[in-house]
Design an enzyme around this catalytic site. Structure first.
Site, short mmCIF file in Angstrom:
data_model
loop_
_atom_site.label_atom_id
_atom_site.label_comp_id
_atom_site.label_asym_id
_atom_site.label_seq_id
_atom_site.Cartn_x
_atom_site.Cartn_y
_atom_site.Cartn_z
N SER A 143 -13.60 64.56 20.66
CA SER A 143 -14.62 65.49 21.12
C SER A 143 -15.23 64.89 22.38
O SER A 143 -15.07 63.69 22.66
CB SER A 143 -15.70 65.64 20.04
OG SER A 143 -16.86 66.28 20.53
N TYR A 156 -21.32 62.03 13.65
CA TYR A 156 -20.20 62.72 14.31
C TYR A 156 -19.69 61.89 15.48
O TYR A 156 -18.48 61.67 15.64
CB TYR A 156 -20.68 64.09 14.77
CG TYR A 156 -19.61 64.99 15.33
CD1 TYR A 156 -18.69 65.61 14.49
CD2 TYR A 156 -19.51 65.24 16.70
CE1 TYR A 156 -17.70 66.45 15.00
CE2 TYR A 156 -18.54 66.07 17.21
CZ TYR A 156 -17.63 66.68 16.36
OH TYR A 156 -16.66 67.50 16.86
#
Length: 284
Positions: A143, A156
């Site tokens: 990401s 995350y």
């Protein structure tokens, strides 16, 4: 891997979002596609979608947080198609929150899926890719949160930084074998990452409401996953290692790197290091 026709791609999280978009792109390039997902009904629908597009496809239920399940999915892929060339370790979940408020089960869950799921995929599929000797490519979904850190997204971000770092190391190891390891770092995309708690396993507390970190509006206003699918196909064909989909985020990464370089400048000028003559050995 310029010529992908007739080769096989395996994709986790393949029933929707980024995974299904990759399947569309790979299938359109003439590849066989093996979809893996934890949700049975969407998986069946995704297979029907691909078959309607004349893509040779199969599927397997798979919890990527379970090493044995990933190994079984690898074997199912070989049973179905004989060989595998492109492996997309794509399945992921999102969770975060203020420091001190993230629950232990949240950490366990996100590490099991986002980090260890990638490890299990590499371990399970590498022997099969090596076995045919035709080269291959692993695409590990990280990401932009693996490049920059946003407050409140630390669980995350930790997993996505790990995927970037692991992929960089594996790329160096496997390049001599004609096996590329690419890392996908998208920004906001119209997926259901903000609803990933719907599939949360019992051992991590079971299904939970939408996670509060990945905002609904940011996801809803993100780019269409099909752009990402086409970008991944392009990158696999061009043997790229870093797959970016949001070029307008370049400045955020450059800002982080500038702060890192400023830290080295401070070390260069540091009186505390006067007299230090140590030379770091060459790495890698």
């Amino acid at each position: 891997m310029r010529d992908l026709s007739g080769k096989t791609a395996f994709i986790t999280g393949g029933a929707s979002g980024l995974g299904l978009a990759m399947a569309h792109a790979f299938g359109g390039a003439g590849m066989n596609v093996m979809l893996a997902d934890i949700e049975e009904a969407p998986l069946k629908a995704a297979v029907a979608d691909l078959e309607a597009r004349q893509v040779r496809t199969s599927s397997v239920l798979c919890d990527v947080g379970d090493r044995a399940a990933v190994a079984a999915a690898a074997q199912a892929t070989i049973d179905a198609f004989g060989k595998v060339h492109v492996v997309c370790n794509n399945a992921g979940v999102g969770v975060g929150g203020p420091i001190g408020e993230v629950k232990p089960a949240d950490w366990d869950w996100i590490v099991a899926i986002n980090l260890m799921g990638v490890v299990y995929g590499m371990e399970a599929f590498l022997p099969h890719v090596r076995a045919h000797g035709e080269g291959g490519c692993f695409v590990n979904t990280a990401s932009m949160a693996g490049m920059i850190s946003v407050p409140g997204m630390e669980p995350y971000t930790a997993t996505k930084y790990a995927v970037v770092g692991m992929s960089e190391g594996w790329a160096g190891q496997l390049a001599p074998e004609n096996i590329n390891v690419a890392v996908l770092c998208p920004g906001f995309v119209k997926t259901r990452i903000n609803q990933s708690g719907r599939t949360r396993q019992t051992q991590y507390g079971g299904p939970v409401p939408n996670n509060p970190v990945v905002g609904q509006s940011n996801v809803d206003n993100g780019i269409d996953p099909e752009f990402v699918g086409r970008r991944v196909l392009e990158a696999v064909q061009n043997d790229e290692r870093y797959i970016f989909t949001h070029p307008d985020m370049r400045g955020l990464v450059q800002g982080r790197f500038a702060r890192i370089m400023a830290g080295f400048d401070a070390a260069d000028a540091s009186p505390a290091l006067d007299g230090l003559e140590y030379v770091t050995p060459t790495l890698g």
